[in-house]
Design a protein around this motif. Structure first.
Motif, short mmCIF file in Angstrom:
data_model
loop_
_atom_site.label_atom_id
_atom_site.label_comp_id
_atom_site.label_asym_id
_atom_site.label_seq_id
_atom_site.Cartn_x
_atom_site.Cartn_y
_atom_site.Cartn_z
N MET A 28 0.92 -1.12 0.01
CA MET A 28 0.10 -0.03 0.09
C MET A 28 0.68 1.26 -0.05
SD MET A 28 -2.88 1.60 2.73
CE MET A 28 -3.92 0.14 2.28
N ALA A 29 0.44 2.29 -0.76
CA ALA A 29 1.32 3.61 -0.72
C ALA A 29 1.16 4.11 0.55
CB ALA A 29 0.80 4.24 -1.93
N GLU A 30 2.24 4.57 0.88
CA GLU A 30 2.43 5.30 2.22
C GLU A 30 2.06 6.79 1.81
OE1 GLU A 30 4.80 3.99 5.38
OE2 GLU A 30 5.14 2.10 4.64
N GLY A 31 1.92 7.65 2.80
CA GLY A 31 1.44 9.03 2.44
C GLY A 31 2.40 9.95 1.52
N HIS A 32 3.85 9.71 1.64
CA HIS A 32 4.65 10.42 0.75
C HIS A 32 4.18 10.03 -0.68
CE1 HIS A 32 6.21 6.38 0.62
NE2 HIS A 32 7.20 6.94 -0.57
N ALA A 33 4.06 8.86 -1.15
CA ALA A 33 3.49 8.27 -2.45
C ALA A 33 2.19 9.11 -2.86
CB ALA A 33 3.45 7.09 -2.37
N GLY A 64 -5.63 2.07 -1.68
CA GLY A 64 -5.56 0.74 -1.17
C GLY A 64 -4.49 -0.03 -1.89
N MET A 65 -4.63 -1.30 -1.85
CA MET A 65 -3.30 -2.13 -2.17
C MET A 65 -3.02 -1.85 -3.59
SD MET A 65 -2.12 -3.24 0.46
CE MET A 65 -1.42 -4.86 0.27
N PRO A 108 -8.82 1.95 -7.72
CA PRO A 108 -8.97 2.34 -6.41
C PRO A 108 -9.79 1.54 -5.43
CG PRO A 108 -10.26 3.63 -7.95
CD PRO A 108 -9.84 2.66 -8.60
N THR A 109 -9.76 1.69 -4.36
CA THR A 109 -10.75 1.41 -3.29
C THR A 109 -11.90 2.40 -3.24
OG1 THR A 109 -9.64 1.91 -1.50
CG2 THR A 109 -9.17 -0.42 -2.24
N ILE A 110 -11.74 3.58 -3.25
CA ILE A 110 -12.32 4.55 -3.21
C ILE A 110 -12.52 5.60 -4.35
CG2 ILE A 110 -13.37 6.51 -1.94
CD1 ILE A 110 -12.32 5.39 0.53
N CYS A 111 -13.52 5.64 -5.15
CA CYS A 111 -13.61 6.84 -6.11
C CYS A 111 -14.98 7.45 -6.23
CB CYS A 111 -13.33 6.21 -7.58
SG CYS A 111 -13.06 7.36 -8.82
N GLY A 131 -0.78 8.95 7.15
CA GLY A 131 0.16 9.00 5.88
C GLY A 131 1.14 8.02 6.32
N ILE A 132 1.44 7.80 7.62
CA ILE A 132 2.57 6.86 8.07
C ILE A 132 1.97 5.11 7.61
CG2 ILE A 132 3.80 5.81 9.98
CD1 ILE A 132 3.50 8.67 11.28
N GLY A 133 2.73 4.64 7.04
CA GLY A 133 2.56 3.33 6.73
C GLY A 133 3.43 2.20 7.42
#
Ligand SMILES: [Zn+2]
Length: 283
Positions: free
Chosen positions: A1-6, A68-69, A114-117, A169-171
């Motif tokens: 999963m993308a962390e916040g910086h991404a 999401g993932m 996406p998981t949400i759009c 944002g922290i993963g």
């Protein structure tokens, strides 16, 4: 999963479309109908934690995405022939899993899987910001609010860092490496960690994630961090060096600081990695 910086990096790429009207398309899904955005102009894009918000002129005003993932956002130039209205006459091929496409005279934005759009109005955007904790990469994040949220909880600091309603944002990679750098035991209750240590942890999150945003990947190794900072200061890209972590994914291997064996344990929704030899600060 993308962390916040991404996700902040994605927002920066989407901002290349600002001021451009575009053709909106994609399959209607749930409450999301891309046709309502057709012909409108992108006004901006921002990230809050792992959520991406694309502001479009007109009402309802904001496309809310969570990747999401497997979700992906791409922005690229295209060379499609333009029609009389200044927009491309034809559409490029539809990628698998396309949820939303916004095609301007020069750029192609595509969101896949996406998981949400969904489209949010102003109240919906405000409610989203309200339910997300402070994000180290947002200018409006209040450090003292973040520290207070961590400090008032009995839950383990390792769980709190991943709870997007506490801080966002922290993963999993940043959680592991931030706690190791701070010598904090991930099991320590938030309220037992000294406020000064939480302030330093928050500042370290800002520092590491800012480098991550600039580099486009998660850099946590001290020597790589120094090199990456130097390159970013000069405005140069950071190469994708071989990733080196202190504890993340290093279960059973020696800690680079004290030599003790790194442990792993399910904590929150993901596996936490830590060193029982030197992550001993409990407050
Ligand atoms: Zn250690």
């Amino acid at each position: 999963m993308a962390e916040g910086h991404a996700v902040h990096g994605m927002a920066a790429r989407v901002r290349r479309l600002v001021g451009q009207p575009g053709r909106s398309s994609g399959p209607p899904s749930g409450s999301f109908d891309p046709v309502v955005l057709d012909g409108l102009v992108v006004r901006g894009a921002e990230a809050h934690g792992k959520h991406l918000l694309v502001q479009v002129a007109g009402s309802p005003s904001t496309v809310h995405l969570h990747l999401g993932m497997h979700g992906r956002v791409s922005v690229r130039r295209h060379r499609l022939a333009l029609g009389g209205d200044g927009l491309p006459r034809t559409d490029p091929p539809v990628p698998e899993g396309l949820a939303w496409r916004f095609l301007t005279a020069t750029l192609l934005l595509e969101v896949t899987r996406p998981t949400i759009c969904e489209v949010l109005d102003g109240a919906g955007v405000a409610a989203l910001h309200d339910r997300l904790g402070p994000d180290p990469l947002r200018d409006d994040a209040d450090p003292e609010a973040a520290v207070a949220r961590l400090h008032r909880s009995r839950r383990p600091i390792g769980v709190l860092l991943l709870d997007q309603g506490v801080v966002s944002g922290i993963g999993n990679i940043y959680r592991a490496e931030l706690l190791w750098r701070a010598r904090l035991d991930p099991h320590s209750p938030g309220r037992a960690v000294p406020v000064e240590a939480l302030r330093a942890l928050w500042q370290d999150a800002i520092d590491l994630m800012t480098v991550g945003l600039g580099a486009g990947w998660i850099v946590t190794d001290p020597r790589q961090l120094d090199d990456a900072r130097e390159l970013l200061t000069r405005g140069e890209p950071v190469p994708r060096w071989r990733r080196r972590y202190a504890v993340y994914l290093r279960r059973g291997r020696p800690c680079p600081r004290c030599g003790e064996t790194v442990r792993a344990e399910r904590m929150g929704l993901q596996t936490a990695y830590w060193c029982p030899g030197c992550q001993v600060l409990h407050g």
